[in-house]
Design an enzyme around this catalytic site. Structure first.
Site, PDB file in Angstrom:
ATOM      1  N   PRO A   2       0.811  -1.202   0.000  1.00 44.28           N
ATOM      2  CG  PRO A   2      -0.330  -1.319   1.979  1.00 44.28           C
ATOM      3  CD  PRO A   2       0.893  -1.792   1.322  1.00 44.28           C
ATOM      4  CE  LYS A  59       5.138   4.389   0.086  1.00 48.65           C
ATOM      5  NZ  LYS A  59       6.271   3.678  -0.538  1.00 48.65           N
ATOM      6  NE  ARG A 262      10.473  -1.705  -5.535  1.00 52.69           N
ATOM      7  CZ  ARG A 262       9.571  -1.006  -4.825  1.00 52.69           C
ATOM      8  NH1 ARG A 262       9.939   0.082  -4.196  1.00 52.69           N
ATOM      9  NH2 ARG A 262       8.324  -1.408  -4.733  1.00 52.69           N
TER      10      ARG A 262
END
Length: 272
Positions: A2, A59, A262
């Site tokens: 998330p 986050k 990533r």
DNA sequence: CGGGGCTCCTGTGCGC
DNA sequence: TGCGCACAGGAGCCCC
């Protein structure tokens, strides 16, 4: 998993259902997820405490608890890749269950066990929080400030968007989407962005995050909201996870490269 | 300062 | 079918 919009969705879901409820019992199936304090201390401090507020910073999700002795403690939850915080019935797959005073449960699920829970007196004093960059949806996050900070950085813009000490809350999906909408190549050095690119990026960060919150987040695989449901922003993604598919704007093939380890998706034609 | 690689974990999907 | 590999919304660490 998330990013800011997903954590914000969970925050809003939870504050509707857990405020003023007391923790009756705590069942821990995987103690690994609890980073501090020790297991017995964690249980002892949380048991009997009432949840009085739900907060978010970047986050990080923060549940504020008041104990009967008047002391205030904060349960900080970082969901990392596969964490879920779901209110409702007892969840058999969970890593931790809190039984609340009305018989309901708050379950922490985490397939990959990368998430982190802490029970602390001062959440703002946590290193991770102290080093955190500005909240992109706050008024204090201004174009002038954003540009000034970008100009000092030679890193690739994509790496910088993922850096929580540069800006809080953006992750791999929304970094890809905001760069696509701004027509910026993810490899471009931050200080080489033109004024136009910088202001487009600034605007798109706010826009994309707000839109994603409206759509209750992106459920690419594991993400679930506070009710255990998927978010619907997935259908609105332009590039993330679309390697080899056609760009919705120009028809070129979406590419996937690696930046900071990533997966990085972009349209080589729309993002120069 | 920036970046690459590795680590913490479990699970899925792909090519052979 | 089975196996090995790549990869997954994160982030800290070490090393160059």
């Amino acid at each position: 998993m998330p990013e800011l919009p997903e954590v914000e969705t969970i925050k809003r879901d939870l504050e509707k259902v857990i405020l003023n409820k007391k923790v009756i019992d705590i069942t821990i199936y995987k103690s690994k997820v609890i980073k501090e304090p020790s297991l017995p201390k964690f249980k002892q401090l949380l048991k009997g405490a009432t949840c009085i507020q739900v907060l978010r910073r970047g986050k990080l999700l923060i549940l504020s608890f008041r104990r009967e002795d008047g002391h205030r403690y904060y349960l900080t939850i970082h969901l990392r890749m596969t964490g879920q915080l779901v209110f409702g019935k007892k969840d058999l797959n969970s890593r931790l269950n809190l039984r609340l005073s009305d018989g309901s449960f708050l379950s922490y699920n985490d397939q990959r066990l990368l998430g982190e829970l802490r029970l602390v007196k001062d959440w703002q004093g946590l290193d991770f929080v102290r080093h955190m960059g500005p909240e992109p949806l706050n008024k204090g996050f201004t174009l002038t400030e954003f540009k000034k900070r970008l100009d000092r950085k030679k890193a690739k813009i994509k790496s910088l968007l993922l850096d929580q000490s540069f800006i809080a809350g953006i992750g791999n999906i929304y970094a890809a989407e905001t760069l696509f909408l701004s027509g910026i190549n993810p490899k471009k050095a931050a200080h080489r962005l033109t004024n136009i690119e910088t202001s487009r990026l600034f605007g798109n960060i706010k826009k994309v995050l707000r839109q994603a919150i409206i759509h209750r987040g992106t459920s690419f695989s594991n993400y679930r909201d506070g009710r255990g449901k998927k978010g619907s922003y997935l259908q609105r993604l332009f590039v993330y996870g679309r390697r080899g598919e056609s760009c919705f704007k120009c028809g070129s093939k979406i590419k996937r490269i690696s930046i900071s380890g990533r997966g990085t998706y972009f349209c080589p034609r729309c993002q120069k």
